[in-house]
Design a protein around this motif. Structure first.
Motif, PDB file in Angstrom:
ATOM      1  N   PRO A 260     -34.109 105.031 -94.359  1.00 30.61           N
ATOM      2  CA  PRO A 260     -34.146 104.766 -95.803  1.00 30.61           C
ATOM      3  C   PRO A 260     -33.610 103.389 -96.173  1.00 30.61           C
TER       4      PRO A 260
ATOM      5  N   TRP B 231     -53.720 102.263 -92.353  1.00 27.51           N
ATOM      6  CA  TRP B 231     -53.024 102.065 -93.639  1.00 27.51           C
ATOM      7  C   TRP B 231     -52.188 100.802 -93.604  1.00 27.51           C
TER       8      TRP B 231
ATOM      9  N   SER C 102     -41.937  98.958 -97.136  1.00 22.89           N
ATOM     10  CA  SER C 102     -40.640  99.650 -97.203  1.00 22.89           C
ATOM     11  C   SER C 102     -40.706 100.992 -96.488  1.00 22.89           C
ATOM     12  N   TRP C 103     -39.548 101.444 -96.062  1.00 26.38           N
ATOM     13  CA  TRP C 103     -39.471 102.761 -95.431  1.00 26.38           C
ATOM     14  C   TRP C 103     -39.940 103.843 -96.392  1.00 26.38           C
ATOM     15  N   GLU C 104     -39.637 103.707 -97.667  1.00 29.94           N
ATOM     16  CA  GLU C 104     -40.000 104.717 -98.654  1.00 29.94           C
ATOM     17  C   GLU C 104     -41.522 104.840 -98.784  1.00 29.94           C
ATOM     18  N   ASP C 105     -42.230 103.691 -98.814  1.00 29.79           N
ATOM     19  CA  ASP C 105     -43.698 103.738 -98.888  1.00 29.79           C
ATOM     20  C   ASP C 105     -44.276 104.366 -97.624  1.00 29.79           C
TER      21      ASP C 105
ATOM     22  N   ASP D 135     -42.756 106.448 -95.589  1.00 30.08           N
ATOM     23  CA  ASP D 135     -42.388 107.866 -95.532  1.00 30.08           C
ATOM     24  C   ASP D 135     -43.357 108.717 -96.352  1.00 30.08           C
ATOM     25  N   ARG D 136     -43.721 108.225 -97.531  1.00 30.52           N
ATOM     26  CA  ARG D 136     -44.675 108.964 -98.368  1.00 30.52           C
ATOM     27  C   ARG D 136     -46.025 109.096 -97.663  1.00 30.52           C
ATOM     28  N   GLN D 137     -46.469 107.994 -97.067  1.00 31.26           N
ATOM     29  CA  GLN D 137     -47.756 108.014 -96.380  1.00 31.26           C
ATOM     30  C   GLN D 137     -47.724 108.938 -95.174  1.00 31.26           C
TER      31      GLN D 137
ATOM     32  N   LYS E 123     -45.860 111.600 -94.673  1.00 35.16           N
ATOM     33  CA  LYS E 123     -45.836 113.006 -95.088  1.00 35.16           C
ATOM     34  C   LYS E 123     -47.212 113.473 -95.548  1.00 35.16           C
ATOM     35  N   VAL E 124     -47.913 112.606 -96.285  1.00 37.78           N
ATOM     36  CA  VAL E 124     -49.254 112.961 -96.738  1.00 37.78           C
ATOM     37  C   VAL E 124     -50.180 113.169 -95.545  1.00 37.78           C
TER      38      VAL E 124
ATOM     39  N   ASP F 242     -49.457 116.406 -93.609  1.00 37.66           N
ATOM     40  CA  ASP F 242     -50.030 117.580 -94.268  1.00 37.66           C
ATOM     41  C   ASP F 242     -51.547 117.616 -94.084  1.00 37.66           C
TER      42      ASP F 242
END
Length: 381
Positions: free
Chosen positions: A28, A197, A215-218, A220-222, A224-225, A228
Motif C-alpha cells: 500500500p 493492462w 500506484s499499488w492501489e490502482d 490492487d483494484r485491477q 482483484k477484478v 474474480d
C-alpha cells in the motif's frame, strides 16, 4: 538484411513484466514507474527507492566483465546520485538480466555482503580489468566508476543485487502470482491480462506526456477484478469430444457399466448410447479439473448434484401422473430428455453442455437415480 531491432524491442518490452513483478512485490502507498528513475523503479511508502536497470539479450549474457551495459549502468547510477535524483543511502540498486553467464565481476558485486567482501570484489575487478586500454569503449565508464569514485562505488555495491531471469522475463511473475494463492489454471490468464493492462496504462501516460507511474492501489483494484473474472472464465471445457471410435468410449461400451444398462432398459439407440458415454467421460474429467484447479470445491459439486436430483424426482412424479398413457420405456425416455435438457448453473455459471447429462449418468451409475419407472427393482442397490 541484418538488424538488431528484435533485440532492442525485447530490451524495451521486458520492462513491462519487470514492472508487473515489482507491483506484485509492492505494498500500500507504493508506486512503480517505468523510465522515470531508471528502467523500472519502486518508490516505497517510507521514502526508500528500488532502482532497477534491465539488460537483455536474445543469444548471450549481456553483463560480461567488459560489457557496456554493466559499466554504463553503474556510471548512470553515480550520475543520478551526484545530481541528487537518488539518495544512495536509501536506495536498493538492482540489475536484472534475462540471460545467465560465466561468473564475473557483476556476481562478485552482488554477493558482497560487508565491507571486507566489497573490498575483495573491488580488488578482483582491478585485477581482472587491469590491462584495460583507454581506447576501449567501456573505459570512460570504468575510469569514472572505479578510479575516480571508488568510495561511492563501495556504497552502491553494499546495496546492489543482481537478478537473473529467463527469456521474456515472466518466470518470476508467474511465481509471485502463484504465491498469491492463485490456482495454476488461472495464472496465465491473470498474468497476460495484468501485463496488457500495464502496457495500456504506460503507453497512454506517455502519449499524454505524463510520467509512467502506477500506484499499488490502482494495481490492487485491477488484480482483484481480474481474479474474480478468472474464476468465472475458468469454468471451461477441459475435454476433447470423445468420438464413438475413441478408445475410452469403446472401453465403456465393452464394460457396460450400470449407467449404460439403465439406458438400455429404456431402449436407447446405439447412437444415443455413444453420446451418453461421451457426456459421462467429459463431465467426469471436467469435474476433476475444476476441483483440482480450485474453481469449485466438493461442497459446490455436491450442491449441483443435489439440485439435479431434486429436478429428477419432481419430473419423475410429474410423468407418473400426467403421462400414464405412455409405456414404461417411453416414460423413461421422456424423463431422460427432461433431465438432459435441464438448465442448471454452477456458482452462477453455465457449465459445458455435457456437464448436466454426464452428471446424471454418473448418478445413475451409483445408482442414486434411474430412468425406467421400475429402475429400483431392475437395478437394486
Amino acid at each position: 538484411m541484418k538488424s538488431n531491432a528484435p533485440g532492442q524491442l525485447l530490451g524495451y518490452s521486458i520492462q513491462f513484466p519487470r514492472a508487473l513483478y515489482h507491483l506484485l512485490m509492492s505494498g500500500p502507498k507504493d508506486v512503480v514507474c517505468i523510465e522515470v528513475l531508471g528502467d523500472v523503479a519502486t518508490l516505497k511508502s517510507n521514502g526508500e527507492l528500488l532502482a532497477e536497470e534491465d539488460k537483455s539479450s536474445i543469444v548471450s549474457n549481456p553483463l560480461t566483465n567488459r560489457s557496456t551495459d554493466l559499466w554504463k549502468t553503474l556510471f548512470n547510477w553515480m550520475e543520478a546520485i551526484n545530481s541528487k535524483d537518488i539518495d544512495v543511502d536509501r536506495t536498493k540498486f538492482v540489475l536484472y538480466s534475462n540471460q545467465s553467464g560465466k561468473q564475473g565481476i557483476v556476481h562478485k558485486f552482488s554477493s558482497a555482503q560487508d565491507k571486507s567482501e566489497v573490498q575483495r570484489a573491488l580488488d578482483y575487478t582491478k585485477k581482472t580489468l587491469g590491462n584495460l586500454k583507454s581506447e576501449h569503449e567501456i573505459w570512460k565508464y570504468y575510469d569514472f566508476v572505479v578510479n575516480k569514485n571508488e568510495s561511492l562505488l563501495c556504497k552502491i555495491i553494499q546495496r546492489f543485487e543482481l537478478q537473473i531471469g529467463n527469456g521474456a522475463g515472466f518466470d518470476q511473475v508467474r511465481a509471485e502470482i502463484q504465491r498469491k494463492h492463485v490456482p495454476d489454471g488461472q495464472i496465465e490468464f491473470i498474468m497476460d491480462s495484468l501485463n496488457g493492462w500495464i502496457q495500456k496504462v504506460i503507453i497512454e501516460n506517455i502519449a499524454a506526456r505524463k510520467k509512467s507511474i502506477i500506484s499499488w492501489e490502482d494495481f490492487d483494484r485491477q488484480f482483484k477484478v481480474l481474479f474474480d473474472r478468472s474464476r468465472c472464465r475458468e469454468l471451461i471445457d477441459f475435454t476433447m469430444h470423445y468420438s464413438k471410435e475413441h478408445d475410452k468410449v469403446q472401453k465403456q461400451v465393452e464394460l457396460r457399466p450400470l449407467y449404460l444398462k439403465q439406458l438400455e432398459a429404456i431402449e436407447l439407440s446405439e447412437e444415443e448410447i455413444l453420446e451418453a458415454v461421451s457426456d459421462y467421460l467429459r463431465a467426469d474429467v471436467n469435474l476433476e479439473k475444476w476441483i483440482e484447479n480450485e474453481i469449485i470445491d466438493e461442497n459446490i459439486a455436491s450442491d449441483f448434484e443435489d439440485r439435479l436430483m431434486k429436478f429428477w424426482e419432481n419430473q419423475r412424479k410429474r410423468i407418473k401422473i400426467t403421462e400414464k398413457r405412455l409405456g414404461e420405456t417411453e416414460q423413461g425416455q421422456l424423463l431422460l430428455i427432461d433431465c438432459n435438457s435441464r438448465l442448471e448453473t454452477i456458482r452462477d455459471m453455465t457449465p459445458p453442455l455435457s456437464t448436466i447429462p454426464g452428471t446424471y449418468h454418473a448418478l445413475a451409475d451409483e445408482p442414486l437415480l434411474g430412468w425406467h419407472p421400475n429402475w429400483e427393482k431392475i437395478f437394486p442397490k
